[in-house]
Design a protein around this motif. Structure first.
Motif, PDB file in Angstrom:
ATOM      1  N   VAL A   6      57.298-101.017 -12.497  1.00 56.86           N
ATOM      2  CA  VAL A   6      57.068-100.238 -11.273  1.00 56.86           C
ATOM      3  C   VAL A   6      58.117-100.637 -10.275  1.00 56.86           C
ATOM      4  O   VAL A   6      58.677 -99.437  -9.507  1.00 56.86           O
ATOM      5  N   ARG A   9      61.347 -98.449 -11.323  1.00 52.81           N
ATOM      6  CA  ARG A   9      61.176 -97.236 -11.006  1.00 52.81           C
ATOM      7  C   ARG A   9      61.034 -96.525  -9.700  1.00 52.81           C
ATOM      8  O   ARG A   9      61.401 -95.473  -9.176  1.00 52.81           O
ATOM      9  N   SER A  10      60.427 -97.329  -8.636  1.00 49.08           N
ATOM     10  CA  SER A  10      59.972 -96.931  -7.477  1.00 49.08           C
ATOM     11  C   SER A  10      61.221 -97.665  -6.225  1.00 49.08           C
ATOM     12  O   SER A  10      61.228 -96.909  -5.243  1.00 49.08           O
ATOM     13  N   VAL A  12      61.056-100.590  -5.143  1.00 48.07           N
ATOM     14  CA  VAL A  12      60.226-101.296  -4.177  1.00 48.07           C
ATOM     15  C   VAL A  12      60.272-102.824  -5.081  1.00 48.07           C
ATOM     16  O   VAL A  12      59.834-102.712  -6.101  1.00 48.07           O
ATOM     17  N   TYR A  39      49.853-101.201 -13.441  1.00 48.03           N
ATOM     18  CA  TYR A  39      49.648-100.299 -12.571  1.00 48.03           C
ATOM     19  C   TYR A  39      49.452 -98.862 -13.242  1.00 48.03           C
ATOM     20  O   TYR A  39      50.200 -98.776 -14.524  1.00 48.03           O
ATOM     21  N   VAL A  44      50.935 -95.923  -8.861  1.00 47.81           N
ATOM     22  CA  VAL A  44      52.468 -95.799  -8.594  1.00 47.81           C
ATOM     23  C   VAL A  44      52.683 -94.723  -7.593  1.00 47.81           C
ATOM     24  O   VAL A  44      53.701 -94.775  -6.931  1.00 47.81           O
ATOM     25  N   ARG A  45      51.890 -93.464  -7.671  1.00 49.02           N
ATOM     26  CA  ARG A  45      52.182 -92.223  -6.770  1.00 49.02           C
ATOM     27  C   ARG A  45      51.920 -93.176  -5.505  1.00 49.02           C
ATOM     28  O   ARG A  45      52.341 -92.446  -4.444  1.00 49.02           O
ATOM     29  N   VAL A  47      52.104 -95.921  -4.557  1.00 48.13           N
ATOM     30  CA  VAL A  47      53.306 -96.549  -3.936  1.00 48.13           C
ATOM     31  C   VAL A  47      54.348 -95.783  -3.149  1.00 48.13           C
ATOM     32  O   VAL A  47      54.779 -96.042  -2.159  1.00 48.13           O
ATOM     33  N   PHE A  48      54.667 -94.645  -3.836  1.00 48.21           N
ATOM     34  CA  PHE A  48      55.241 -93.652  -3.224  1.00 48.21           C
ATOM     35  C   PHE A  48      55.058 -93.010  -1.916  1.00 48.21           C
ATOM     36  O   PHE A  48      55.791 -92.858  -1.042  1.00 48.21           O
ATOM     37  N   GLU A  51      55.599 -95.567   0.834  1.00 47.05           N
ATOM     38  CA  GLU A  51      56.890 -95.648   1.121  1.00 47.05           C
ATOM     39  C   GLU A  51      57.581 -94.407   1.882  1.00 47.05           C
ATOM     40  O   GLU A  51      58.126 -94.530   2.965  1.00 47.05           O
TER      41      GLU A  51
END
Length: 349
Positions: A6, A9-10, A12, A39, A44-45, A47-48, A51
């Protein structure tokens, strides 16, 4: 998806993801048999989403409220963000201008920088007396950059401080005209008026050009001050605006005196006289205007206005007639003084 993937990819960090988990912002849906965070795609969405909201300037507490309250209306929060961002930009713009002012002063050491900063604080003081003192007696006798003085004079509302700023700007060098040009382009009539008053004290040809352009300004006060400054410099293009100033006031006395000086040129004497007479005819019902025009006639050189004043001495408007009669006596007295003794009028006796 484990926390390391994660993070890759993110973008973070794993440390920040653990912090989000501890705050309840983004809690992984599951755990592996070994107890590691796992996760899902929805996690994950989220997380975005977090951010994205951080990029708008929201605090983590505000983000939690936004994501966890289904009925939360974002309008108030976004409005608050806009206001705080505008305030921050304003502070940063002020800092940028101060840095430019320091740079323009070309300091040779930190002591000079400190003096300029002290000047900046003095000019931004809420006390008019402190601002005026700063202009007239800068700390350590440090020179004040023309750009800084011009910016201050365009915003100064206290007449005494504004006068001190114009005085200092006139002695700050040739950069003053260029710095005032932006004020002449302002949509605010008061700013343009302040710019014209400052330009009037600058002798450069560039100042005359800007003042000439100001004769077409939609604001009467701007036209008036530009005309007075140009007329004092002998610029005859100011004549129509000077006559307008006589008609409308204030500054009609000053405008009349300048017109009298310009009328020493015979060609312009005829033009000015014709304009004054036309204005008298065009304001037949306005006694105050006709009185100002009558007084302006008395400023014409020699006795070129004497016959017109004699006619006005019989005017139906009593105040105009009284002023004209008094002015006729003054002009005729000048004629008597200029005659040889044998040609003077003798009193009864």
């Amino acid at each position: 998806m484990l926390i390391g993937e994660v993070a890759r990819r993110s973008g973070v960090s794993a440390r920040m993801l653990r912090h989000y988990d501890s705050l309840g912002l983004v809690r992984p849906t599951g755990r592996t048999r070994g107890g590691y965070r796992e996760y899902t795609a929805d996690d994950v969405r989220r997380v975005f989403h977090v951010e994205g909201l951080r990029c708008l300037g929201l605090s983590l507490r505000q983000i939690a409220r936004t994501l966890n309250e289904p009925d939360f209306a974002p309008s108030a929060l976004v409005g608050d963000l806009i206001r705080r961002t505008e305030e921050r930009l304003s502070r940063e713009h002020e800092l940028l201008e101060r840095l430019r002012a320091v740079d323009a002063a070309e300091p040779v050491g930190w002591r000079d920088v400190a003096r300029i900063v002290e000047l900046l604080h003095g000019l931004s003081s809420p006390s008019a007396a402190r601002r005026q003192q700063t202009v007239l007696a800068p700390p350590g006798r440090a020179s004040v950059p023309a750009e800084l003085l011009a910016e201050a004079v365009l915003t100064e509302s206290d007449p005494n401080v504004a006068g001190a700023l114009r005085w200092a700007l006139a002695r700050a060098g040739r950069n003053g005209v260029a710095s005032l040009a932006s004020g002449m382009a302002s949509a605010d009539g008061d700013v343009r008026r302040r710019a014209v008053l400052a330009l009037a004290e600058l002798p450069e040809e560039a100042a005359t050009v800007l003042l000439t352009d100001a004769l077409g300004d939609p604001e009467p006060a701007v036209r008036r001050h530009a005309a007075l400054a140009l007329g004092a410099r002998g610029v005859t293009r100011a004549v129509p605006a000077l006559i307008e100033t006589v008609v409308e006031g204030p500054n009609d006395v000053e405008a009349s005196e300048i017109l009298g000086t310009l009328a020493r040129d015979a060609t312009w004497a005829r033009r000015i006289m014709c304009r004054l007479v036309d204005e008298l005819a065009g304001h037949a019902g306005d006694s105050a205007v006709r009185m100002r025009l009558t007084q302006a006639l008395a400023e014409m050189p020699g006795t070129i206005a004497l016959n017109t004043l004699r006619q006005l001495a019989d005017d139906a408007d009593r105040p105009v007639a009284l002023i004209a009669s008094a002015l006729v006596r003054v002009l005729e007295g000048r004629l008597d003084v200029g005659r040889p003794c044998g040609d003077r009028h003798l009193g009864a006796g």
